[in-house]
Design an enzyme around this catalytic site. Structure first.
Site, PDB file in Angstrom:
ATOM      1  CE  LYS A 178      -3.535  -2.666   2.233  1.00  0.00           C
ATOM      2  NZ  LYS A 178      -4.403  -3.223   3.187  1.00  0.00           N
TER       3      LYS A 178
ATOM      4  CD  GLN B 147      -3.172  -4.814   6.279  1.00  0.00           C
ATOM      5  OE1 GLN B 147      -3.441  -3.810   5.825  1.00  0.00           O
ATOM      6  NE2 GLN B 147      -3.399  -6.160   5.715  1.00  0.00           N
TER       7      GLN B 147
ATOM      8  CG  ASP C  97      -9.785  -1.643   4.044  1.00  0.00           C
ATOM      9  OD1 ASP C  97      -9.168  -1.964   3.130  1.00  0.00           O
ATOM     10  OD2 ASP C  97      -9.364  -1.898   5.243  1.00  0.00           O
TER      11      ASP C  97
HETATM   12  N1  GUN Z   1      -5.927  -7.925   5.253  1.00  0.00           N
HETATM   13  C1  GUN Z   1      -5.899  -8.517   4.315  1.00  0.00           C
HETATM   14  N2  GUN Z   1      -6.462  -7.780   3.302  1.00  0.00           N
HETATM   15  C2  GUN Z   1      -6.829  -6.622   3.822  1.00  0.00           C
HETATM   16  C3  GUN Z   1      -7.488  -5.533   3.455  1.00  0.00           C
HETATM   17  O1  GUN Z   1      -7.805  -5.355   2.092  1.00  0.00           O
HETATM   18  N3  GUN Z   1      -7.667  -4.517   4.230  1.00  0.00           N
HETATM   19  C4  GUN Z   1      -7.417  -4.608   5.356  1.00  0.00           C
HETATM   20  N4  GUN Z   1      -7.674  -3.771   6.134  1.00  0.00           N
HETATM   21  N5  GUN Z   1      -6.920  -5.572   5.894  1.00  0.00           N
HETATM   22  C5  GUN Z   1      -6.550  -6.689   5.320  1.00  0.00           C
END
Ligand code: GUN
Length: 285
Positions: free
Chosen positions: A53, A97, A120
């Site tokens: 990210k 996350q 998200d």
């Molecule tokens: N953990 C695995 N994939 C994701 C995601 O797309 N967003 C978040 N916040 N955590 C994750």
């Protein structure tokens, strides 16, 4: 032999376009989009996602702040941190996350993010907006899957789609998005009886069950489009692998995504799109 649908290539193209768009923001709006990412603990998978990210933000010109917290952080402290970010006018998107340590209620944490900053799309109100066809933030993986299908000009309307998996993050929302595009959708799961009979009727097969090489060639219709959302570790090679037995299924499908390089890059790409969307809404308020 199937044509490989590369999420990596599509994401690259889309990120270049976003970079161009973002380069106009400083003069137009006097600031840049800003994504805040909270990482709790040191899970290698989570660190790798967060690094992806950060890299995407850097490529596009989006500001990124990653806030790292130890895995013994108290829930209250995490909620306080989110409250500060919710009220920070220089922050457009907030992402926590997942997964979080067991002593923290993930739902409570996700719910505490201001829905207009929930890039998200996991906040209940954003999840619900998909079902109610109301404006809201669409979660990144379902959005990325539809963009992948559109990138190959696949006519979704009238097709039989089968989604294996019923999570609130992928299975359910992607089913609704396919339904909204006039596909007929069957949602299956690990307890579905006669699964292969159902999946092998699908023109579009989405696997989001989280089991390595779960989808075998006998489960796939000739000429189907196969989208693999799985992110698993092969128990023998320890390499990343999807839910689909790629080598066998590619012989039967017309289009197929691969893990890595398929849906994953699109998820990050859509996160960037969502961050820009939140920024534009924020600066125009
Ligand atoms: N953990 C695995 N994939 C994701 C995601 O797309 N967003 C978040 N916040 N955590 C994750």
């Amino acid at each position: 032999m199937a044509i490989l649908v590369s999420g990596r290539d599509l994401a690259k193209q889309k990120k270049l376009k976003m970079k161009e768009e973002v380069s106009t923001f400083l003069s137009k709006y006097k600031r840049l989009p800003h994504l805040a990412v909270i990482l709790v603990g040191e899970d290698p998978g989570s660190i790798s996602y967060v690094t992806g990210k950060e890299k995407a933000c850097l490529e596009i010109g989006i500001l990124n702040t990653t806030i790292k917290k130890p895995d013994n952080i108290k829930e209250e402290e995490l909620l306080d941190l989110i409250d500060i970010l919710n009220h920070d006018d220089t922050v457009d998107g907030i992402l926590v996350q997942l997964p979080l340590p067991k002593h923290i209620h993930s739902d409570k944490v996700i719910q505490s993010i201001k829905k207009d900053k929930d890039v998200d799309g996991f906040h209940f109100e954003n999840v619900a907006s998909i079902y109610l066809k109301q404006p809201g933030i669409v979660s990144c993986t379902p959005k990325g899957i539809i963009e992948l299908l559109d990138s190959i000009n696949y006519p979704i309307e009238g097709k039989q789609a089968c989604v294996i998996g019923r999570s609130n993050i992928v299975g359910m929302p992607v089913s609704k998005l396919l339904l909204d595009r006039n596909a007929t959708v069957t949602i299956c799961h690990s307890k579905t009886k006669d699964l292969a009979r159902i999946t092998s009727q699908a023109d579009i097969l989405v696997a989001a069950i989280g089991r390595p090489k779960f989808v075998t060639a006998d489960m796939v219709k000739d000429g189907a489009v196969v989208i693999d959302v799985g992110v698993n570790r092969d128990s023998l090679t320890k390499k990343l692998c999807g839910d689909v037995d790629f080598d066998m299924v590619k012989e039967k499908a017309s289009y197929i995504t691969k893990v890595p390089g398929g849906v994953g890059p699109m998820t990050i790409c859509c996160l960037m799109e969502n961050t820009i969307e939140c920024f534009l809404k924020h600066v125009k308020e």
